[in-house]
Write a protein that holds these residues in place. Structure first.
Motif, PDB file in Angstrom:
ATOM      1  N   THR A   1       0.845  -1.182   0.000  1.00  0.00           N
ATOM      2  CA  THR A   1       0.000   0.000   0.000  1.00  0.00           C
ATOM      3  C   THR A   1       0.885   1.239   0.000  1.00  0.00           C
ATOM      4  OG1 THR A   1      -1.769  -1.143   1.164  1.00  0.00           O
ATOM      5  CG2 THR A   1      -1.771   1.247   1.301  1.00  0.00           C
ATOM      6  N   PHE A   2       0.517   2.249  -0.769  1.00  0.00           N
ATOM      7  CA  PHE A   2       1.367   3.430  -0.893  1.00  0.00           C
ATOM      8  C   PHE A   2       1.633   4.048   0.475  1.00  0.00           C
ATOM      9  CE2 PHE A   2       1.999   8.015  -1.423  1.00  0.00           C
ATOM     10  CZ  PHE A   2       3.190   7.966  -2.123  1.00  0.00           C
ATOM     11  N   ALA A   3       2.923   4.200   0.806  1.00  0.00           N
ATOM     12  CA  ALA A   3       3.317   4.731   2.116  1.00  0.00           C
ATOM     13  C   ALA A   3       4.242   5.932   1.962  1.00  0.00           C
ATOM     14  CB  ALA A   3       3.991   3.634   2.942  1.00  0.00           C
ATOM     15  N   GLY A   4       4.253   6.532   0.783  1.00  0.00           N
ATOM     16  CA  GLY A   4       5.139   7.666   0.533  1.00  0.00           C
ATOM     17  C   GLY A   4       4.573   8.957   1.085  1.00  0.00           C
TER      18      GLY A   4
ATOM     19  N   LEU B   1      -4.516  -2.001 -21.164  1.00  0.00           N
ATOM     20  CA  LEU B   1      -4.294  -1.214 -19.950  1.00  0.00           C
ATOM     21  C   LEU B   1      -5.415  -1.443 -18.935  1.00  0.00           C
ATOM     22  CD1 LEU B   1      -3.113   2.218 -21.418  1.00  0.00           C
ATOM     23  CD2 LEU B   1      -1.713   0.595 -20.114  1.00  0.00           C
ATOM     24  N   ALA B   2      -6.656  -1.460 -19.416  1.00  0.00           N
ATOM     25  CA  ALA B   2      -7.794  -1.649 -18.510  1.00  0.00           C
ATOM     26  C   ALA B   2      -7.680  -2.977 -17.761  1.00  0.00           C
ATOM     27  CB  ALA B   2      -9.104  -1.582 -19.299  1.00  0.00           C
ATOM     28  N   ALA B   3      -7.276  -4.029 -18.475  1.00  0.00           N
ATOM     29  CA  ALA B   3      -7.151  -5.344 -17.846  1.00  0.00           C
ATOM     30  C   ALA B   3      -6.102  -5.315 -16.731  1.00  0.00           C
ATOM     31  CB  ALA B   3      -6.785  -6.389 -18.898  1.00  0.00           C
ATOM     32  N   GLU B   4      -4.980  -4.629 -16.966  1.00  0.00           N
ATOM     33  CA  GLU B   4      -3.920  -4.551 -15.944  1.00  0.00           C
ATOM     34  C   GLU B   4      -4.345  -3.676 -14.765  1.00  0.00           C
ATOM     35  OE1 GLU B   4      -1.175  -6.138 -15.435  1.00  0.00           O
ATOM     36  OE2 GLU B   4      -1.203  -7.284 -17.306  1.00  0.00           O
TER      37      GLU B   4
ATOM     38  N   LEU C   1      -4.816  -4.457 -10.231  1.00  0.00           N
ATOM     39  CA  LEU C   1      -4.062  -3.825  -9.141  1.00  0.00           C
ATOM     40  C   LEU C   1      -4.853  -3.896  -7.840  1.00  0.00           C
ATOM     41  CD1 LEU C   1      -2.584  -0.573 -10.758  1.00  0.00           C
ATOM     42  CD2 LEU C   1      -1.293  -2.557  -9.962  1.00  0.00           C
ATOM     43  N   PRO C   2      -4.205  -4.300  -6.744  1.00  0.00           N
ATOM     44  CA  PRO C   2      -4.922  -4.364  -5.472  1.00  0.00           C
ATOM     45  C   PRO C   2      -5.212  -2.973  -4.908  1.00  0.00           C
ATOM     46  CG  PRO C   2      -2.715  -5.370  -5.295  1.00  0.00           C
ATOM     47  CD  PRO C   2      -2.841  -4.805  -6.669  1.00  0.00           C
ATOM     48  N   GLU C   3      -6.162  -2.923  -3.993  1.00  0.00           N
ATOM     49  CA  GLU C   3      -6.485  -1.662  -3.325  1.00  0.00           C
ATOM     50  C   GLU C   3      -5.239  -1.112  -2.635  1.00  0.00           C
ATOM     51  OE1 GLU C   3      -9.729   0.091  -0.105  1.00  0.00           O
ATOM     52  OE2 GLU C   3      -9.813  -2.009  -0.740  1.00  0.00           O
ATOM     53  N   GLY C   4      -5.060   0.214  -2.737  1.00  0.00           N
ATOM     54  CA  GLY C   4      -3.906   0.843  -2.098  1.00  0.00           C
ATOM     55  C   GLY C   4      -2.690   0.943  -2.991  1.00  0.00           C
ATOM     56  N   GLN C   5      -2.767   0.383  -4.205  1.00  0.00           N
ATOM     57  CA  GLN C   5      -1.676   0.521  -5.169  1.00  0.00           C
ATOM     58  C   GLN C   5      -2.143   1.443  -6.306  1.00  0.00           C
ATOM     59  OE1 GLN C   5       0.164  -3.096  -6.510  1.00  0.00           O
ATOM     60  NE2 GLN C   5       0.415  -3.900  -4.446  1.00  0.00           N
TER      61      GLN C   5
ATOM     62  N   PRO D   1     -10.161   3.966  -9.997  1.00  0.00           N
ATOM     63  CA  PRO D   1      -9.689   4.106  -8.613  1.00  0.00           C
ATOM     64  C   PRO D   1      -8.208   3.790  -8.404  1.00  0.00           C
ATOM     65  CG  PRO D   1     -11.096   2.156  -8.861  1.00  0.00           C
ATOM     66  CD  PRO D   1     -11.209   2.935 -10.131  1.00  0.00           C
ATOM     67  N   ARG D   2      -7.557   3.109  -9.346  1.00  0.00           N
ATOM     68  CA  ARG D   2      -6.131   2.794  -9.200  1.00  0.00           C
ATOM     69  C   ARG D   2      -5.232   3.774  -9.956  1.00  0.00           C
ATOM     70  NH1 ARG D   2      -8.491   0.723  -6.033  1.00  0.00           N
ATOM     71  NH2 ARG D   2      -8.916  -1.478  -5.641  1.00  0.00           N
ATOM     72  N   VAL D   3      -5.843   4.750 -10.649  1.00  0.00           N
ATOM     73  CA  VAL D   3      -5.074   5.716 -11.443  1.00  0.00           C
ATOM     74  C   VAL D   3      -5.027   7.046 -10.699  1.00  0.00           C
ATOM     75  CG1 VAL D   3      -4.905   6.958 -13.633  1.00  0.00           C
ATOM     76  CG2 VAL D   3      -5.675   4.572 -13.610  1.00  0.00           C
ATOM     77  N   LEU D   4      -3.824   7.437 -10.292  1.00  0.00           N
ATOM     78  CA  LEU D   4      -3.663   8.697  -9.574  1.00  0.00           C
ATOM     79  C   LEU D   4      -3.882   9.885 -10.508  1.00  0.00           C
ATOM     80  CD1 LEU D   4      -2.886  10.074  -6.917  1.00  0.00           C
ATOM     81  CD2 LEU D   4      -0.474   9.824  -7.580  1.00  0.00           C
ATOM     82  N   LYS D   5      -3.401   9.781 -11.745  1.00  0.00           N
ATOM     83  CA  LYS D   5      -3.542  10.879 -12.716  1.00  0.00           C
ATOM     84  C   LYS D   5      -3.318  10.321 -14.114  1.00  0.00           C
ATOM     85  CE  LYS D   5      -4.053  15.453 -12.104  1.00  0.00           C
ATOM     86  NZ  LYS D   5      -5.001  15.942 -11.087  1.00  0.00           N
ATOM     87  N   VAL D   6      -4.032  10.864 -15.082  1.00  0.00           N
ATOM     88  CA  VAL D   6      -3.739  10.595 -16.493  1.00  0.00           C
ATOM     89  C   VAL D   6      -3.101  11.853 -17.065  1.00  0.00           C
ATOM     90  CG1 VAL D   6      -4.651   9.977 -18.763  1.00  0.00           C
ATOM     91  CG2 VAL D   6      -5.705   9.023 -16.694  1.00  0.00           C
ATOM     92  N   VAL D   7      -1.904  11.693 -17.616  1.00  0.00           N
ATOM     93  CA  VAL D   7      -1.198  12.825 -18.215  1.00  0.00           C
ATOM     94  C   VAL D   7      -0.923  12.516 -19.680  1.00  0.00           C
ATOM     95  CG1 VAL D   7      -0.181  13.437 -15.984  1.00  0.00           C
ATOM     96  CG2 VAL D   7       1.145  12.053 -17.574  1.00  0.00           C
ATOM     97  N   ALA D   8      -0.758  13.582 -20.462  1.00  0.00           N
ATOM     98  CA  ALA D   8      -0.567  13.424 -21.906  1.00  0.00           C
ATOM     99  C   ALA D   8       0.806  13.915 -22.308  1.00  0.00           C
ATOM    100  CB  ALA D   8      -1.638  14.210 -22.660  1.00  0.00           C
TER     101      ALA D   8
END
Length: 301
Positions: free
Chosen positions: A4-7, A203-206, A210-214, A236-243
């Motif tokens: 789980t993200f701990a940064g 991408l959608a399949a991958e 991803l587990p919760e918290g990643q 919910p697993r994507v923090l940001k989409v950038v181009a």
């Protein structure tokens, strides 16, 4: 260890919720001379790789220290390893970005592209990645970036790109960092829209695995169909989409970006467009300020 993200939670929240875009300052190796040429320097300005990298650091430091470059418009900055290892005004670059500019530091971790196979170029092997990730964490880097390139709508090739990207992404997440997954579709791809359709499904399949918290971020070519990646913006697993700007001029890239709601820029060449070593600080800061404002405005749709 927990995956789980701990940064840095402040940095996480900034990237997730604040307005702005990602500045890509990570040209390396073969692309460094091109960046310096665009900056108005000729090959006789350096006589070794060390001198070349010192010059490109001066250019990046000039951008980062400019009063136009702040966290008000910029969420994060992607650094080349050589830049991470250097200081700006006596402060390690990643710390300078966050402490002085309120800009989240990222690190380019790939070692370049392998030769084309099945219509794509996957990443070269990264045997020292674990050690590099440890150094990045020690230097207070938040996330990473790695790039592959898709040249044709070849299903096997695109699947190989996505498989490799997420295999490495899991390694990066385990180290406590947020990976920017970048499967670039070349803007000159003859069947670009079809390639993007195949890529989106892979991408959608991958992402769904991803587990919760990643979390990952996605850095994608501006698509042929407007709002094509809207599902990823909400995932919910994507923090940001950038181009990425991908060879478009800044004006073209800004125009395409405005048509993709919730996607923000991560421009490199388009950000530095018009900057030169010969400009006075006032001219340099004014040119950079206009670029940043136009990219910020396009990212706000």
């Amino acid at each position: 260890m927990s995956t789980t993200f701990a940064g840095n939670k402040l940095q996480f929240d900034k990237v997730k919720t604040k307005p702005g875009f990602i500045a890509a300052l990570d040209q390396s190796g073969g692309s460094t001379p091109t960046a310096l040429h665009a900056y108005g320097l000729t090959d006789d300005a350096w006589s070794s790789d060390d001198e070349m990298f010192a010059l490109v650091h001066q250019m990046r430091a000039r951008i980062i220290t400019s009063p136009a470059f702040t966290g008000e418009h910029i969420l994060g900055a992607i650094l080349f390893e050589n830049t991470m290892d250097r200081d700006i005004d006596g402060i390690p670059t990643a710390d300078f970005l966050w402490e002085k500019k309120n800009v989240v530091p990222f690190l380019k971790v790939d070692k370049g592209l392998a030769a084309e196979q099945d219509g794509v170029r996957v990443m070269k092997p990264m045997p020292g990645l674990d050690e590099l990730l440890k150094r990045a964490v020690a230097k207070h880097v938040f996330g990473t970036k790695m790039r592959s390139v898709i040249l044709h709508a070849n299903k096997a090739g695109i699947q190989a790109v996505v498989d490799q990207q997420f295999e490495v992404a899991r390694q990066i997440i385990a180290a406590g960092l947020v990976p920017i997954v970048e499967p670039e579709v070349d803007i000159h791809c003859p069947d670009k829209a079809e390639a993007e359709t195949i890529l989106k499904a892979s991408l959608a399949a991958e992402l769904d695995k991803l587990p919760e918290g990643q979390y990952v971020m996605l850095k994608l070519t501006l698509p042929s169909v407007d709002d094509f990646y809207a599902d990823f913006v909400k995932h919910p697993r994507v923090l940001k989409v950038v181009a990425l700007s991908g060879g478009y001029t800044r004006a073209e890239a800004d125009d395409l970006l405005r048509r993709n709601h919730g996607v923000v820029a991560s421009f490199s060449r388009a950000l530095a467009e018009g900057l030169s070593a010969q400009q006075s600080d006032a001219e340099f800061d004014a040119t950079l300020g206009k670029s940043i404002q136009s990219i910020f405005d396009a990212s706000m749709t």
